[in-house]
Structures are given as C-alpha cells and as structure tokens.
Scaffold this motif. Structure first.
Motif, PDB file in Angstrom:
ATOM      1  N   LYS A 106      11.891  -0.678   5.322  1.00 49.64           N
ATOM      2  CA  LYS A 106      12.518   0.514   4.747  1.00 49.64           C
ATOM      3  C   LYS A 106      11.438   1.338   4.034  1.00 49.64           C
ATOM      4  CE  LYS A 106      16.262   2.206   1.925  1.00 49.64           C
ATOM      5  NZ  LYS A 106      17.384   1.931   1.055  1.00 49.64           N
ATOM      6  N   THR A 107      11.457   2.650   4.272  1.00 46.70           N
ATOM      7  CA  THR A 107      10.462   3.543   3.688  1.00 46.70           C
ATOM      8  C   THR A 107      11.012   4.181   2.415  1.00 46.70           C
ATOM      9  OG1 THR A 107       9.542   3.994   5.865  1.00 46.70           O
ATOM     10  CG2 THR A 107       9.015   5.556   4.127  1.00 46.70           C
ATOM     11  N   TYR A 108      10.169   4.202   1.389  1.00 48.13           N
ATOM     12  CA  TYR A 108      10.531   4.765   0.088  1.00 48.13           C
ATOM     13  C   TYR A 108       9.524   5.850  -0.287  1.00 48.13           C
ATOM     14  CZ  TYR A 108      13.193   0.416  -0.453  1.00 48.13           C
ATOM     15  OH  TYR A 108      14.057  -0.633  -0.275  1.00 48.13           O
ATOM     16  N   ARG A 109       9.940   6.707  -1.209  1.00 45.37           N
ATOM     17  CA  ARG A 109       9.040   7.714  -1.785  1.00 45.37           C
ATOM     18  C   ARG A 109       9.036   7.549  -3.294  1.00 45.37           C
ATOM     19  NH1 ARG A 109       7.936  13.307   0.986  1.00 45.37           N
ATOM     20  NH2 ARG A 109       7.471  12.495   3.045  1.00 45.37           N
ATOM     21  N   TYR A 110       7.868   7.784  -3.872  1.00 43.57           N
ATOM     22  CA  TYR A 110       7.689   7.640  -5.314  1.00 43.57           C
ATOM     23  C   TYR A 110       6.891   8.824  -5.837  1.00 43.57           C
ATOM     24  CZ  TYR A 110       5.300   5.928  -9.530  1.00 43.57           C
ATOM     25  OH  TYR A 110       4.773   5.796 -10.783  1.00 43.57           O
ATOM     26  N   ALA A 111       7.506   9.630  -6.698  1.00 46.32           N
ATOM     27  CA  ALA A 111       6.822  10.768  -7.321  1.00 46.32           C
ATOM     28  C   ALA A 111       6.168  10.281  -8.599  1.00 46.32           C
ATOM     29  CB  ALA A 111       7.811  11.884  -7.610  1.00 46.32           C
ATOM     30  N   SER A 112       4.855  10.273  -8.607  1.00 52.31           N
ATOM     31  CA  SER A 112       4.095   9.741  -9.727  1.00 52.31           C
ATOM     32  C   SER A 112       3.918  10.770 -10.830  1.00 52.31           C
ATOM     33  CB  SER A 112       2.714   9.293  -9.238  1.00 52.31           C
ATOM     34  OG  SER A 112       1.950   8.830 -10.324  1.00 52.31           O
ATOM     35  N   ARG A 113       3.707  10.295 -12.043  1.00 54.53           N
ATOM     36  CA  ARG A 113       3.370  11.147 -13.180  1.00 54.53           C
ATOM     37  C   ARG A 113       1.888  11.052 -13.510  1.00 54.53           C
ATOM     38  NH1 ARG A 113       8.393  10.157 -17.309  1.00 54.53           N
ATOM     39  NH2 ARG A 113      10.016  10.684 -15.827  1.00 54.53           N
ATOM     40  N   GLN A 114       1.166  10.247 -12.754  1.00 56.77           N
ATOM     41  CA  GLN A 114      -0.281  10.129 -12.952  1.00 56.77           C
ATOM     42  C   GLN A 114      -0.984  11.120 -12.036  1.00 56.77           C
ATOM     43  OE1 GLN A 114      -1.825   6.165 -12.710  1.00 56.77           O
ATOM     44  NE2 GLN A 114      -0.207   5.316 -13.969  1.00 56.77           N
ATOM     45  N   THR A 115      -1.874  11.888 -12.605  1.00 54.48           N
ATOM     46  CA  THR A 115      -2.534  12.934 -11.836  1.00 54.48           C
ATOM     47  C   THR A 115      -3.596  12.370 -10.889  1.00 54.48           C
ATOM     48  OG1 THR A 115      -4.189  13.301 -13.553  1.00 54.48           O
ATOM     49  CG2 THR A 115      -2.174  14.615 -13.673  1.00 54.48           C
TER      50      THR A 115
ATOM     51  N   TYR B  73       4.027   9.468  -3.338  1.00 52.44           N
ATOM     52  CA  TYR B  73       3.596   8.393  -2.446  1.00 52.44           C
ATOM     53  C   TYR B  73       4.731   7.993  -1.517  1.00 52.44           C
ATOM     54  CZ  TYR B  73      -0.238   7.690  -5.758  1.00 52.44           C
ATOM     55  OH  TYR B  73      -1.331   7.853  -6.567  1.00 52.44           O
ATOM     56  N   GLU B  74       4.358   7.466  -0.377  1.00 53.13           N
ATOM     57  CA  GLU B  74       5.314   6.877   0.562  1.00 53.13           C
ATOM     58  C   GLU B  74       4.847   5.455   0.830  1.00 53.13           C
ATOM     59  OE1 GLU B  74       5.921   8.110   4.931  1.00 53.13           O
ATOM     60  OE2 GLU B  74       7.351   9.320   3.769  1.00 53.13           O
ATOM     61  N   TYR B  75       5.792   4.536   0.857  1.00 49.15           N
ATOM     62  CA  TYR B  75       5.460   3.133   1.117  1.00 49.15           C
ATOM     63  C   TYR B  75       6.632   2.461   1.815  1.00 49.15           C
ATOM     64  CZ  TYR B  75       8.285   2.207  -3.059  1.00 49.15           C
ATOM     65  OH  TYR B  75       9.301   2.149  -3.966  1.00 49.15           O
ATOM     66  N   THR B  76       6.361   1.353   2.474  1.00 55.52           N
ATOM     67  CA  THR B  76       7.378   0.641   3.229  1.00 55.52           C
ATOM     68  C   THR B  76       7.482  -0.796   2.738  1.00 55.52           C
ATOM     69  OG1 THR B  76       6.893   2.005   5.150  1.00 55.52           O
ATOM     70  CG2 THR B  76       8.118  -0.019   5.552  1.00 55.52           C
ATOM     71  N   VAL B  77       8.703  -1.243   2.505  1.00 53.13           N
ATOM     72  CA  VAL B  77       8.980  -2.626   2.108  1.00 53.13           C
ATOM     73  C   VAL B  77      10.117  -3.124   2.986  1.00 53.13           C
ATOM     74  CG1 VAL B  77       9.786  -4.149   0.266  1.00 53.13           C
ATOM     75  CG2 VAL B  77       8.234  -2.257  -0.276  1.00 53.13           C
ATOM     76  N   ASN B  78       9.887  -4.231   3.680  1.00 49.83           N
ATOM     77  CA  ASN B  78      10.884  -4.844   4.566  1.00 49.83           C
ATOM     78  C   ASN B  78      11.449  -3.841   5.569  1.00 49.83           C
ATOM     79  OD1 ASN B  78      10.605  -7.327   3.216  1.00 49.83           O
ATOM     80  ND2 ASN B  78      12.157  -6.745   1.720  1.00 49.83           N
TER      81      ASN B  78
ATOM     82  N   MET C  81       0.853  -1.192   0.000  1.00 48.18           N
ATOM     83  CA  MET C  81       0.000   0.000   0.000  1.00 48.18           C
ATOM     84  C   MET C  81       0.887   1.239   0.000  1.00 48.18           C
ATOM     85  SD  MET C  81      -2.989  -1.115  -0.293  1.00 48.18           S
ATOM     86  CE  MET C  81      -3.943   0.379  -0.102  1.00 48.18           C
ATOM     87  N   MET C  82       0.501   2.209  -0.830  1.00 48.35           N
ATOM     88  CA  MET C  82       1.208   3.489  -0.899  1.00 48.35           C
ATOM     89  C   MET C  82       0.256   4.579  -0.412  1.00 48.35           C
ATOM     90  SD  MET C  82       3.164   3.352  -4.580  1.00 48.35           S
ATOM     91  CE  MET C  82       1.685   3.601  -5.537  1.00 48.35           C
ATOM     92  N   LYS C  83       0.800   5.546   0.308  1.00 48.05           N
ATOM     93  CA  LYS C  83      -0.007   6.637   0.843  1.00 48.05           C
ATOM     94  C   LYS C  83       0.448   7.951   0.210  1.00 48.05           C
ATOM     95  CE  LYS C  83      -1.222   8.822   5.234  1.00 48.05           C
ATOM     96  NZ  LYS C  83      -0.982   8.804   6.674  1.00 48.05           N
ATOM     97  N   VAL C  84      -0.508   8.774  -0.224  1.00 50.27           N
ATOM     98  CA  VAL C  84      -0.189  10.082  -0.794  1.00 50.27           C
ATOM     99  C   VAL C  84       0.262  10.992   0.345  1.00 50.27           C
ATOM    100  CG1 VAL C  84      -1.055  12.078  -2.064  1.00 50.27           C
ATOM    101  CG2 VAL C  84      -1.904   9.798  -2.631  1.00 50.27           C
ATOM    102  N   VAL C  85       1.533  11.441   0.284  1.00 51.16           N
ATOM    103  CA  VAL C  85       2.078  12.287   1.348  1.00 51.16           C
ATOM    104  C   VAL C  85       2.337  13.718   0.874  1.00 51.16           C
ATOM    105  CG1 VAL C  85       3.087  10.381   2.653  1.00 51.16           C
ATOM    106  CG2 VAL C  85       4.439  11.504   0.860  1.00 51.16           C
TER     107      VAL C  85
ATOM    108  N   PRO D 206      12.901  -2.783  -4.637  1.00 51.47           N
ATOM    109  CA  PRO D 206      11.685  -2.190  -4.079  1.00 51.47           C
ATOM    110  C   PRO D 206      11.528  -0.702  -4.380  1.00 51.47           C
ATOM    111  CG  PRO D 206      12.913  -3.361  -2.377  1.00 51.47           C
ATOM    112  CD  PRO D 206      13.742  -3.371  -3.606  1.00 51.47           C
ATOM    113  N   ASP D 207      12.599  -0.040  -4.812  1.00 52.29           N
ATOM    114  CA  ASP D 207      12.487   1.378  -5.163  1.00 52.29           C
ATOM    115  C   ASP D 207      11.795   1.577  -6.509  1.00 52.29           C
ATOM    116  OD1 ASP D 207      14.847   0.134  -6.243  1.00 52.29           O
ATOM    117  OD2 ASP D 207      15.528   2.107  -6.897  1.00 52.29           O
TER     118      ASP D 207
END
Length: 120
Positions: A51-60, A44-49, A10-14, A80-81
């Motif tokens: 570790k927390t990652y951030r993902y800047a989406s191109r989808q509006t 988005y922010e999400y956690t895998v194992n 699960m990813m959360k919009v931060v 996972p990144d």
C-alpha cells in the motif's frame, strides 16, 4: 512514536512546496530591513505491505533539486500511515529523573509532616 517494534522503509520526495516568508528585522542603526526566506517542504511517498502512502513533512529540504531524493522513514507497523524522518530514540533519563524527583518530594513531605525537617 514507540521505538520498540519500529520499522524502516525508504521514502521518496515526490513534491516540494515552496513558500517565501517575509519579516521585518530591526537593524543596529534603528532602521528596518525586509528579510525574505524561501522554505521548501517535501511530500514523501512510501510503500508498506503493497500500500502506498504520502507524508507531508514539516522539515525543510535545501531546494527543488531534492525532488526524487530518497530518505529513510521510521513507521509504526500497526499504523503505517504514521511515519517520521527522525529515528525514534528511547527516553534514557526522563523516567528515572521523574521518579527520583517524585521520591524526593515524597521524602520531603514525610519529613516535614513528621516534624523532622523544618525550614527556617
């Protein structure tokens, strides 16, 4: 991204980046009108194992009220990144179509070279 071995989290919009795009549109009467469109790009922010990652989406997203919303993310367990909001799909016909086209070209080349096929 490879579907085989794809994992889900699960990813959360931060954060939501708001930008306004402007462009002039030609009207039917020959005049031009300035068109403004507001675009909201989520991070988005999400956690895998652990570790927390951030993902800047191109989808509006639809607007600032989407902050805090959770969406499903699909990631490569070896990297996972690398994540996406879109469920990866297996290519169904892509490989088969390429193979069939290549086989046809090979057959056509052999028949042309052997003189069994001529184009008039």
């Amino acid at each position: 991204m490879d579907l085989i071995g794809c994992k889900v989290t699960m990813m959360k919009v931060v954060w939501i980046e708001e930008s306004v795009n402007e462009r002039w549109e030609q009207q039917e009467d020959g005049s031009e009108q300035l068109r403004r469109e507001t675009v909201y790009l989520p991070t988005y922010e999400y956690t895998v194992n652990g570790k927390t990652y951030r993902y800047a989406s191109r989808q509006t997203v639809s607007g600032k009220r989407e902050l805090g919303r959770q969406v499903v993310g699909y990631y490569d367990p070896t990297r996972p990144d690398r994540i996406t909001e879109n469920k990866p799909r297996k290519p169904v016909l892509g490989g088969m179509c390429f193979f069939m086209f290549a086989a046809f070209l090979l057959w056509f080349g052999i028949m042309s070279f052997a003189g069994m096929l001529s184009i008039s």
